[in-house]
Scaffold this motif. Structure first.
Motif, PDB file in Angstrom:
ATOM      1  N   GLN A  76      43.872  12.537  15.539  1.00 31.93           N
ATOM      2  CA  GLN A  76      44.517  13.625  16.272  1.00 31.93           C
ATOM      3  C   GLN A  76      45.111  13.124  17.583  1.00 31.93           C
ATOM      4  O   GLN A  76      44.483  12.363  18.308  1.00 31.93           O
ATOM      5  CB  GLN A  76      43.491  14.714  16.550  1.00 31.93           C
ATOM      6  N   LEU A  77      46.332  13.583  17.890  1.00 33.43           N
ATOM      7  CA  LEU A  77      46.974  13.195  19.142  1.00 33.43           C
ATOM      8  C   LEU A  77      47.005  14.349  20.144  1.00 33.43           C
ATOM      9  O   LEU A  77      46.767  14.145  21.328  1.00 33.43           O
ATOM     10  CB  LEU A  77      48.401  12.708  18.887  1.00 33.43           C
ATOM     11  N   THR A  78      47.301  15.559  19.671  1.00 34.98           N
ATOM     12  CA  THR A  78      47.334  16.723  20.565  1.00 34.98           C
ATOM     13  C   THR A  78      46.411  17.811  20.037  1.00 34.98           C
ATOM     14  O   THR A  78      46.239  17.963  18.822  1.00 34.98           O
ATOM     15  CB  THR A  78      48.754  17.282  20.702  1.00 34.98           C
ATOM     16  N   GLN A  79      45.848  18.600  20.952  1.00 32.56           N
ATOM     17  CA  GLN A  79      44.834  19.572  20.547  1.00 32.56           C
ATOM     18  C   GLN A  79      45.171  21.009  20.945  1.00 32.56           C
ATOM     19  O   GLN A  79      44.326  21.896  20.849  1.00 32.56           O
ATOM     20  CB  GLN A  79      43.479  19.184  21.127  1.00 32.56           C
ATOM     21  N   THR A  80      46.395  21.242  21.398  1.00 31.63           N
ATOM     22  CA  THR A  80      46.858  22.605  21.653  1.00 31.63           C
ATOM     23  C   THR A  80      48.309  22.700  21.199  1.00 31.63           C
ATOM     24  O   THR A  80      48.961  21.680  20.944  1.00 31.63           O
ATOM     25  CB  THR A  80      46.814  23.002  23.148  1.00 31.63           C
ATOM     26  N   ASP A  81      48.808  23.915  21.133  1.00 36.27           N
ATOM     27  CA  ASP A  81      50.232  24.096  20.933  1.00 36.27           C
ATOM     28  C   ASP A  81      50.956  23.477  22.138  1.00 36.27           C
ATOM     29  O   ASP A  81      50.436  23.486  23.259  1.00 36.27           O
ATOM     30  CB  ASP A  81      50.545  25.595  20.841  1.00 36.27           C
ATOM     31  N   GLY A  82      52.152  22.944  21.899  1.00 42.84           N
ATOM     32  CA  GLY A  82      52.870  22.278  22.982  1.00 42.84           C
ATOM     33  C   GLY A  82      54.085  23.021  23.487  1.00 42.84           C
ATOM     34  O   GLY A  82      54.875  22.464  24.245  1.00 42.84           O
ATOM     35  N   THR A  83      54.227  24.295  23.066  1.00 40.36           N
ATOM     36  CA  THR A  83      55.412  25.043  23.468  1.00 40.36           C
ATOM     37  C   THR A  83      55.140  26.011  24.610  1.00 40.36           C
ATOM     38  O   THR A  83      53.999  26.434  24.830  1.00 40.36           O
ATOM     39  CB  THR A  83      55.996  25.843  22.290  1.00 40.36           C
ATOM     40  N   PHE A  84      56.226  26.371  25.303  1.00 39.29           N
ATOM     41  CA  PHE A  84      56.148  27.295  26.430  1.00 39.29           C
ATOM     42  C   PHE A  84      57.145  28.426  26.201  1.00 39.29           C
ATOM     43  O   PHE A  84      58.202  28.236  25.590  1.00 39.29           O
ATOM     44  CB  PHE A  84      56.455  26.569  27.738  1.00 39.29           C
ATOM     45  N   LEU A  85      56.802  29.597  26.694  1.00 34.04           N
ATOM     46  CA  LEU A  85      57.691  30.745  26.598  1.00 34.04           C
ATOM     47  C   LEU A  85      58.670  30.691  27.771  1.00 34.04           C
ATOM     48  O   LEU A  85      58.256  30.698  28.928  1.00 34.04           O
ATOM     49  CB  LEU A  85      56.899  32.051  26.631  1.00 34.04           C
ATOM     50  N   VAL A  86      59.940  30.634  27.448  1.00 33.71           N
ATOM     51  CA  VAL A  86      60.983  30.559  28.468  1.00 33.71           C
ATOM     52  C   VAL A  86      61.790  31.857  28.462  1.00 33.71           C
ATOM     53  O   VAL A  86      62.242  32.312  27.405  1.00 33.71           O
ATOM     54  CB  VAL A  86      61.916  29.357  28.219  1.00 33.71           C
ATOM     55  N   ALA A  87      61.937  32.452  29.643  1.00 33.85           N
ATOM     56  CA  ALA A  87      62.728  33.674  29.812  1.00 33.85           C
ATOM     57  C   ALA A  87      64.019  33.325  30.549  1.00 33.85           C
ATOM     58  O   ALA A  87      64.109  32.295  31.222  1.00 33.85           O
ATOM     59  CB  ALA A  87      61.943  34.708  30.611  1.00 33.85           C
ATOM     60  N   ARG A  88      65.013  34.169  30.427  1.00 32.47           N
ATOM     61  CA  ARG A  88      66.291  33.889  31.087  1.00 32.47           C
ATOM     62  C   ARG A  88      66.200  34.057  32.601  1.00 32.47           C
ATOM     63  O   ARG A  88      66.899  33.378  33.343  1.00 32.47           O
ATOM     64  CB  ARG A  88      67.386  34.785  30.517  1.00 32.47           C
ATOM     65  N   GLN A  89      65.300  34.944  33.043  1.00 35.23           N
ATOM     66  CA  GLN A  89      65.143  35.192  34.473  1.00 35.23           C
ATOM     67  C   GLN A  89      63.671  35.008  34.860  1.00 35.23           C
ATOM     68  O   GLN A  89      62.779  35.257  34.048  1.00 35.23           O
ATOM     69  CB  GLN A  89      65.585  36.616  34.827  1.00 35.23           C
ATOM     70  N   PRO A  90      63.403  34.575  36.088  1.00 33.40           N
ATOM     71  CA  PRO A  90      62.007  34.446  36.550  1.00 33.40           C
ATOM     72  C   PRO A  90      61.281  35.782  36.465  1.00 33.40           C
ATOM     73  O   PRO A  90      61.878  36.833  36.733  1.00 33.40           O
ATOM     74  CB  PRO A  90      62.164  33.997  38.006  1.00 33.40           C
ATOM     75  N   GLU A  91      60.013  35.728  36.062  1.00 34.78           N
ATOM     76  CA  GLU A  91      59.204  36.948  35.994  1.00 34.78           C
ATOM     77  C   GLU A  91      57.881  36.677  36.699  1.00 34.78           C
ATOM     78  O   GLU A  91      56.885  36.313  36.064  1.00 34.78           O
ATOM     79  CB  GLU A  91      58.978  37.360  34.537  1.00 34.78           C
ATOM     80  N   PRO A  92      57.850  36.835  38.019  1.00 35.11           N
ATOM     81  CA  PRO A  92      56.645  36.533  38.814  1.00 35.11           C
ATOM     82  C   PRO A  92      55.407  37.273  38.327  1.00 35.11           C
ATOM     83  O   PRO A  92      54.295  36.777  38.440  1.00 35.11           O
ATOM     84  CB  PRO A  92      57.034  36.971  40.228  1.00 35.11           C
ATOM     85  N   THR A  93      55.586  38.471  37.815  1.00 28.16           N
ATOM     86  CA  THR A  93      54.449  39.251  37.307  1.00 28.16           C
ATOM     87  C   THR A  93      54.600  39.428  35.797  1.00 28.16           C
ATOM     88  O   THR A  93      54.598  40.549  35.285  1.00 28.16           O
ATOM     89  CB  THR A  93      54.394  40.628  38.000  1.00 28.16           C
ATOM     90  N   PHE A  94      54.727  38.319  35.090  1.00 27.60           N
ATOM     91  CA  PHE A  94      54.989  38.361  33.652  1.00 27.60           C
ATOM     92  C   PHE A  94      53.901  39.098  32.892  1.00 27.60           C
ATOM     93  O   PHE A  94      52.704  38.905  33.124  1.00 27.60           O
ATOM     94  CB  PHE A  94      55.132  36.943  33.087  1.00 27.60           C
ATOM     95  N   ASP A  95      54.341  39.930  31.964  1.00 19.63           N
ATOM     96  CA  ASP A  95      53.453  40.661  31.059  1.00 19.63           C
ATOM     97  C   ASP A  95      54.001  40.454  29.650  1.00 19.63           C
ATOM     98  O   ASP A  95      55.196  40.668  29.396  1.00 19.63           O
ATOM     99  CB  ASP A  95      53.451  42.154  31.408  1.00 19.63           C
ATOM    100  N   TRP A  96      53.134  40.039  28.733  1.00 26.61           N
ATOM    101  CA  TRP A  96      53.575  39.794  27.367  1.00 26.61           C
ATOM    102  C   TRP A  96      54.251  41.027  26.756  1.00 26.61           C
ATOM    103  O   TRP A  96      55.110  40.906  25.881  1.00 26.61           O
ATOM    104  CB  TRP A  96      52.399  39.350  26.503  1.00 26.61           C
ATOM    105  N   GLN A  97      53.888  42.200  27.224  1.00 32.33           N
ATOM    106  CA  GLN A  97      54.472  43.425  26.683  1.00 32.33           C
ATOM    107  C   GLN A  97      55.980  43.511  26.943  1.00 32.33           C
ATOM    108  O   GLN A  97      56.688  44.281  26.289  1.00 32.33           O
ATOM    109  CB  GLN A  97      53.774  44.656  27.282  1.00 32.33           C
ATOM    110  N   SER A  98      56.458  42.711  27.910  1.00 36.21           N
ATOM    111  CA  SER A  98      57.888  42.740  28.226  1.00 36.21           C
ATOM    112  C   SER A  98      58.738  42.171  27.086  1.00 36.21           C
ATOM    113  O   SER A  98      59.968  42.328  27.094  1.00 36.21           O
ATOM    114  CB  SER A  98      58.159  41.970  29.522  1.00 36.21           C
ATOM    115  N   LEU A  99      58.111  41.537  26.109  1.00 36.63           N
ATOM    116  CA  LEU A  99      58.857  41.000  24.972  1.00 36.63           C
ATOM    117  C   LEU A  99      59.259  42.093  23.973  1.00 36.63           C
ATOM    118  O   LEU A  99      60.192  41.906  23.188  1.00 36.63           O
ATOM    119  CB  LEU A  99      58.035  39.935  24.225  1.00 36.63           C
TER     120      LEU A  99
END
Length: 334
Positions: A109-132
């Protein structure tokens, strides 16, 4: 007397020849053709093993190619184009469940977590998954580990990927970042260093980590066909030893030091981007501490695949996982 000297000369010649042959044997290296599913800082320990000479120290010559996508990587492995694949463990499960006579075995095994990040078009300082909800989400290939871990995370926050958002999954893996850059989707799932590059260019902002939310699992693993594993145990053991040396080295060194070592593999990426990307992966524990694919991680993988509806039946850990190489590497490399 002359005959005695002739005999002695012959003995000396044979001994010298044997000694030279022995020296030549030690200098010869075994070549392994390795295919990586993508080029990413997620695989920093692999590039460290190459650049620091850990593979060479183990008597190996590594021919590395980027095979761009799980399906293409597995096809290359099954057809013999490559000897070893660095890809998500889910691909080996798909092959096994198709009844393969020569199954693919996960050995390090080389990696032990997912390696992706959620990228939004605009900064969301108070990000909530429900905004998707109600938005367009540019995801990864259906049935691939990034997409399944992504859906697993969305469901964790009460979001139905099929009903609560517009899910795009028909973009080829290599073209996802370009599609988002051209205006497709409100959110996208990206690996590093692409995510950090998008931030620097003002194309988007990392607002969450799928790796931090989906837990430990054998996300990216070295694997080989059973037949190759049986015939090349010494080479695969040397390979695993080198990988574990690199894992320990990465754990002990800073993101800055690691970035300087892996820079040749990312020549067009700014050093600052390399550092921030590696640091993100180190902070969330994405790099595996050792090569062992343990039972708990495997079960989490099966849970993620089941949640995505991609699992016919739960494939037992022992069926296609061989921990012997990893266990021996831990003993050999201190």
């Amino acid at each position: 007397m002359r005959r005695r000297w002739t005999t002695l000369l012959l003995v000396v010649t044979l001994v010298a020849t044997a000694a030279l042959a022995g020296c030549g044997g030690k200098s010869e290296k075994t070549t392994l053709k390795v295919g990586e599913v993508t080029r990413s800082l997620f695989y920093a320990p692999q590039y460290v093993a190459l650049e620091k000479g850990f593979f060479a120290d183990e008597g190996l010559n590594i021919e590395l190619t980027t095979t761009a996508g799980g399906d293409k990587t597995m096809t290359a492995l099954l057809s013999g184009v490559i000897d070893v694949a660095l890809v998500g463990s889910e691909t080996s499960i798909y092959v096994y469940q198709q009844g393969a006579e020569d199954p693919v075995i996960n050995f390090a095994q080389l990696t032990q977590t997912d390696g992706t990040f959620l990228v939004a078009r605009q900064p969301e300082p108070t990000f909530d998954w429900q905004s998707l909800k109600g938005k367009t989400f540019l995801g990864q290939r259906k049935g691939g580990m990034p997409q399944m871990a992504g859906e697993f995370t969305l469901k964790k926050f009460g979001i139905d990927p099929q009903k609560d958002l517009e899910l795009i999954q028909n973009v080829d893996f290599a073209n996802i970042s370009a599609a988002y850059a051209s205006g497709t989707g409100d959110f996208v799932q990206l690996f590093e260093p692409t995510a950090s590059i998008f931030e620097k260019e003002g194309r988007g902002k990392v607002v969450a980590s799928f790796g931090a939310e989906s837990g430990h699992l054998p996300y990216t693993v070295y694997m080989a066909k059973q037949s190759f594993t049986n015939k090349n145990k010494a080479a695969l053991q040397s390979f695993t030893n080198a990988i574990h040396r690199a894992q320990l080295w990465v754990a002990e060194n800073s993101a800055e030091t690691i970035a300087d070592v892996v820079l040749p593999y990312f020549e067009n990426v700014d050093r600052g981007i390399l550092i921030s990307s590696i640091d993100r992966y180190k902070q969330q524990g994405s790099f595996a501490a050792d090569p062992i694919i343990d039972q708990e991680e495997w079960n989490n993988l099966l849970d993620v695949m089941t949640s995505a509806g991609e699992l016919k039946a739960r494939t037992e850990h022992d069926a296609i996982v061989n921990t012997a190489f990893a266990e021996a590497a831990i003993e050999a490399v201190k």
